[in-house]
Design a protein around this motif. Structure first.
Motif, PDB file in Angstrom:
ATOM      1  N   ALA A  86       0.831  -1.211   0.000  1.00  0.00           N
ATOM      2  CA  ALA A  86       0.000   0.000   0.000  1.00  0.00           C
ATOM      3  C   ALA A  86       0.866   1.262   0.000  1.00  0.00           C
ATOM      4  N   PHE A  87       1.966   1.231   0.743  1.00  0.00           N
ATOM      5  CA  PHE A  87       2.871   2.380   0.795  1.00  0.00           C
ATOM      6  C   PHE A  87       3.516   2.624  -0.573  1.00  0.00           C
ATOM      7  N   MET A  88       3.904   1.548  -1.241  1.00  0.00           N
ATOM      8  CA  MET A  88       4.501   1.686  -2.573  1.00  0.00           C
ATOM      9  C   MET A  88       3.484   2.203  -3.583  1.00  0.00           C
ATOM     10  N   GLN A  89       2.228   1.827  -3.425  1.00  0.00           N
ATOM     11  CA  GLN A  89       1.186   2.369  -4.298  1.00  0.00           C
ATOM     12  C   GLN A  89       1.055   3.878  -4.123  1.00  0.00           C
ATOM     13  N   ALA A  90       1.107   4.324  -2.848  1.00  0.00           N
ATOM     14  CA  ALA A  90       1.020   5.760  -2.575  1.00  0.00           C
ATOM     15  C   ALA A  90       2.209   6.498  -3.190  1.00  0.00           C
TER      16      ALA A  90
END
Length: 286
Positions: free
Chosen positions: A23-27
């Motif tokens: 999720a952090f990499m998506q952000a």
């Protein structure tokens, strides 16, 4: 079993950490993405989310296949763009290469670990249910406890040449009462009936609630003839005008069916057959 559960919990925690990283990499992908590529990235993220949902829904093969397709398609597209067109490869493009398999793999790992944990929880719940000896509504001992006690008491009475009888009490219009009363009042009715029966028997007699319909059984340390006194006391208790005040409407009476049979040695240790023999007598209480 303990080691397997520990491994499943570790796998679950690892899956949660991987999902947070995903999720952090998506952000970061959307923050760092050039303006002209954001629409493409949004479409890819939507497809990734579908792959991850497939993993959560235990469709691991579908999720993995979709994630692999996204990754292979994206890599082929970027290689073509780089060598044929000379398009620049951004850092965010490398994120897209990793994200589909990372997300679907984490979701599959989480789903598999929870499957093991849920299976063990069901096993433990079944084992606990098998050990429960108390009815949760009336707080009387249940059918399992009755079979256990009946075996011990009949053995004791046979050795000491003492009589022992089993009485079964059933609400005559139980289904009608269940339909007429609200759930809470029906529970109160069962509790009140259990209290009245308990107050009507001797201390040495044991009362049980043997099903969810309020049917009760009493192990009486007396012969079948003397059980008539117990029956008359119970009838007198439940037919009092204020016996079910606040539960049944005025004019609605509690009517019970009784059956009683004295233990005979031909039953041996088969308490189920003994109970069935008593239950067969209920049909004659009209």
């Amino acid at each position: 079993m303990k080691n397997e559960t520990q491994s499943a919990l570790v796998a679950r925690d690892a899956a949660i950490i991987l999902l947070l990283i995903w999720a952090f990499m998506q952000a970061l992908l959307m923050i760092w993405a050039p303006a002209d590529t954001q629409t493409t990235y949004l479409l890819l993220l939507f497809l990734m989310d579908i792959a991850v949902l497939c993993g959560f829904m235990d469709r691991v093969n579908t999720g993995t296949a979709l994630a692999a397709t996204i990754t292979c398609g994206w890599v082929a597209y970027k290689l073509y763009s780089f060598y044929a067109v000379g398009e620049t490869v951004y850092l965010t493009d490398y994120f897209v290469t990793v994200l589909p398999l990372l997300g679907s793999g984490a979701a599959a790992l989480f789903s598999r670990s929870m499957r093991h944990v849920n299976a063990e929880n069901k096993l433990l719940r079944r084992q606990v249910d098998e050990q429960v000896l108390v009815d949760d509504v009336t707080e009387l001992y249940n059918l399992r406890a009755m079979y256990r006690d009946a075996q011990m008491m009949t053995g004791y009475c046979v050795r000491n040449h003492l009589p022992i009888s089993l009485m079964i009490i059933q609400m005559r219009y139980e289904s009608e009462l269940r339909g007429m009363l609200s759930h809470s009042r029906y529970i109160q009715l069962r509790k009140r009936l259990a209290e009245l029966v308990m107050d009507s028997v001797r201390v040495e007699d044991k009362v049980y609630c043997i099903d969810e319909h309020g049917t009760m059984a009493i192990l009486l340390t007396s012969n079948e003839a003397n059980s008539a006194y117990v029956r008359s006391r119970i009838i007198a208790a439940v037919t009092k005008e204020d016996a079910f005040d606040g539960i049944l409407e005025r004019g609605t009476h509690m009517d019970l069916r009784f059956a009683c049979k004295e233990y005979d040695e031909h039953f041996g240790k088969d308490m189920m057959a003994f109970k069935k023999a008593v239950e067969s007598e209920l049909a004659y209480d009209v």
